[in-house]
Motif scaffolding. Structure first.
Motif, PDB file in Angstrom:
ATOM      1  N   ARG A 121      19.203 -39.452 -45.359  1.00 49.24           N
ATOM      2  CA  ARG A 121      20.294 -38.685 -45.952  1.00 49.24           C
ATOM      3  C   ARG A 121      20.344 -37.261 -45.393  1.00 49.24           C
ATOM      4  O   ARG A 121      21.418 -36.706 -45.162  1.00 49.24           O
ATOM      5  N   VAL A 394      21.158 -33.566 -51.603  1.00 45.23           N
ATOM      6  CA  VAL A 394      20.578 -34.875 -51.277  1.00 45.23           C
ATOM      7  C   VAL A 394      19.147 -34.976 -51.787  1.00 45.23           C
ATOM      8  O   VAL A 394      18.669 -36.070 -52.103  1.00 45.23           O
ATOM      9  N   TYR A 396      18.024 -33.621 -54.695  1.00 44.27           N
ATOM     10  CA  TYR A 396      18.140 -33.950 -56.115  1.00 44.27           C
ATOM     11  C   TYR A 396      18.568 -35.409 -56.310  1.00 44.27           C
ATOM     12  O   TYR A 396      18.057 -36.109 -57.196  1.00 44.27           O
ATOM     13  N   GLU A 397      19.509 -35.857 -55.491  1.00 42.34           N
ATOM     14  CA  GLU A 397      19.979 -37.240 -55.587  1.00 42.34           C
ATOM     15  C   GLU A 397      18.836 -38.222 -55.384  1.00 42.34           C
ATOM     16  O   GLU A 397      18.671 -39.197 -56.130  1.00 42.34           O
ATOM     17  N   THR A 398      18.017 -37.962 -54.377  1.00 40.75           N
ATOM     18  CA  THR A 398      16.929 -38.882 -54.039  1.00 40.75           C
ATOM     19  C   THR A 398      15.789 -38.790 -55.039  1.00 40.75           C
ATOM     20  O   THR A 398      15.159 -39.798 -55.376  1.00 40.75           O
ATOM     21  N   ASN A 400      16.120 -38.143 -58.237  1.00 35.23           N
ATOM     22  CA  ASN A 400      16.582 -38.885 -59.406  1.00 35.23           C
ATOM     23  C   ASN A 400      16.418 -40.387 -59.200  1.00 35.23           C
ATOM     24  O   ASN A 400      16.040 -41.123 -60.115  1.00 35.23           O
ATOM     25  N   GLN A 401      16.692 -40.834 -57.992  1.00 36.40           N
ATOM     26  CA  GLN A 401      16.602 -42.267 -57.689  1.00 36.40           C
ATOM     27  C   GLN A 401      15.164 -42.772 -57.770  1.00 36.40           C
ATOM     28  O   GLN A 401      14.916 -43.900 -58.221  1.00 36.40           O
TER      29      GLN A 401
END
Length: 436
Positions: A121, A394, A396-398, A400-401
């Motif tokens: 990402r 990206v 923060y997105e990852t 969280n995942q």
């Protein structure tokens, strides 16, 4: 043979050989790693053995990285220092065979894991990122570097204590900002790190290849090099009750002489064992030389040297106040001996060993001079600090995942936490990411 429980590493199947050395240096760390890594005298990446001998002088990042890592497992270093897919394709022709034994390190880099997902990402994000902040980093570095010499000369010409203090602070910041450059391919800025009596070659090993890859573990040379004066590993076997409290008293002294200890240790080891000195170890002498020349030759040589040593001590103290309270030491941060996260992804391990300085993010200058944006820097050390803010979405997105957490606090909270960590001897039993 039964291994004592306190010598069992959380990230490796072996207790590192180098920690048994009478004098811990970058050289003993390298020798120990070669003995422990199951790299068969060559270079190991994941489960493959590679021979890069003919590629050393062709390496785009400079020959240092391959020359100094021969005989070791460079899996994590390879992944972290190469963002594009081209290197992975290129090294295929240098593979000799599969490794005979499993990896020593238990951290993982699965294709569908946290780090590889984030890396992909980030690779896409960088295609659209504004590159101008990178130029700003270069200007900040140059400005602080020039300020170091100007304040040093002014301290002599005007016999000014204030100028001497400012010269020490500027020298500290020069050393810290130059750290932005020695993770990358060879460049002139990395040499300015040496002005603080340290050496970027040694720190490419102790910092880039040891601390950055294995933070807060037995393999982290930046933990070992401060022992026994400062010991952050929460283990009563290597940190006595008396030493825990004495460290609070010796800490200011250790801060003020840290730069000198670095130089002294390397000189001692070079004279008694293997030479680990370079021509650019002479660069710090350019400061007292500038002081003398800047005075028109009227200043006393000894006075210039004493002022230089004083400003270096100020820089050393400031460097430690900033660096040792920057991200890694707090009772809530993972240290060797604490419970391990179930997901052994290398990227999540990096996140678990860091609490970021949330009070710096508004200023690129403060980030550069105070080791800011620390999590992203650990995950992608070759990127200029000026580019890192654009990667937070990206990240923060990852996180969280994959159930990771980016923790933040201010400098005062870090200083308090670091002193609490010096006292801690009980391991955390709750693993990072585990339910409360």
């Amino acid at each position: 043979m039964v291994v004592e429980k306190w010598k069992q590493s959380g990230i490796a199947t072996k207790f590192p050989t180098y920690r048994n050395s009478a004098l811990v240096t970058v050289d003993t760390w390298q020798k120990g790693k070669r003995a422990d890594d199951e790299a068969e005298g060559l270079w190991r990446i994941h489960d493959g053995i590679y021979d890069f001998t003919e590629f050393i002088d062709k390496h785009p990042g400079g020959p240092f990285w391959l020359r100094e890592t021969k005989g070791t497992d460079i899996t994590e270093a390879f992944e972290a220092h190469h963002l594009t897919t081209a290197p992975e394709k290129m090294i295929a022709k240098y593979k000799l065979r599969d490794a005979k034994r499993p990896r020593t390190y238990t951290l993982t880099l699965h294709e569908d894991g946290f780090y590889k997902t984030l890396k992909e990402r980030v690779r896409e994000q960088l295609k659209t990122v504004d590159k101008r902040p990178k130029r700003k980093s270069d200007l900040i570095h140059l400005g602080i570097l020039l300020s170091t010499y100007l304040f040093a000369v002014a301290s002599v010409r005007f016999d000014s204590l204030l100028a001497l203090i400012l010269a020490g602070v500027a020298l500290c910041w020069t050393v810290i900002v130059s750290h932005n450059y020695f993770h990358r391919r060879d460049n002139w800025q990395m040499y300015t790190f040496n002005l603080g009596m340290m050496n970027f070659c040694s720190w490419r090993i102790s910092h880039a290849l040891s601390h950055h890859i294995y933070p807060n573990s037995y393999m982290d040379l930046e933990l070992s090099m401060f022992e026994p004066l400062l010991c952050w590993v929460p283990n009563p076997h290597i940190k006595s009750k008396a030493l825990r409290y004495v460290s609070w008293i010796t800490e200011p002294i250790a801060y003020a002489i840290a730069f000198f200890i670095q130089m002294g240790t390397r000189i001692f080891y070079s004279l008694r064992h293997t030479n680990i000195m370079y021509w650019h170890d002479l660069l710090p002498l350019s400061i007292p030389l500038a002081m003398y020349c800047g005075s028109g030759g009227e200043a006393d040589v000894l006075a210039c040297i004493l002022r230089w040593l004083s400003m270096t001590s100020i820089a050393s103290f400031a460097f430690c106040v900033i660096g040792l309270n920057a991200a890694h030491h707090d009772p809530e941060i993972y240290h060797e001996g604490d419970a391990n996260r179930e997901d052994r992804d290398w990227g999540l391990f990096q996140v678990d060993t860091i609490i970021d300085r949330g009070d710096l993010k508004w200023s690129q200058f403060l980030v550069l001079t105070h080791f800011g944006d620390h999590v992203l820097h650990h995950l992608f050390p070759t990127l200029d600090h000026g580019l890192l803010p654009a990667l937070y979405p990206v990240l923060y997105e990852t996180l969280n995942q994959f159930k990771g957490q980016l923790r933040e606090c201010n400098h005062i909270e870090h200083i308090i936490g670091q002193h609490k960590q010096l006292l801690r001897t009980v391991s955390n039993t709750r693993a990072p990411g585990a339910a409360k």
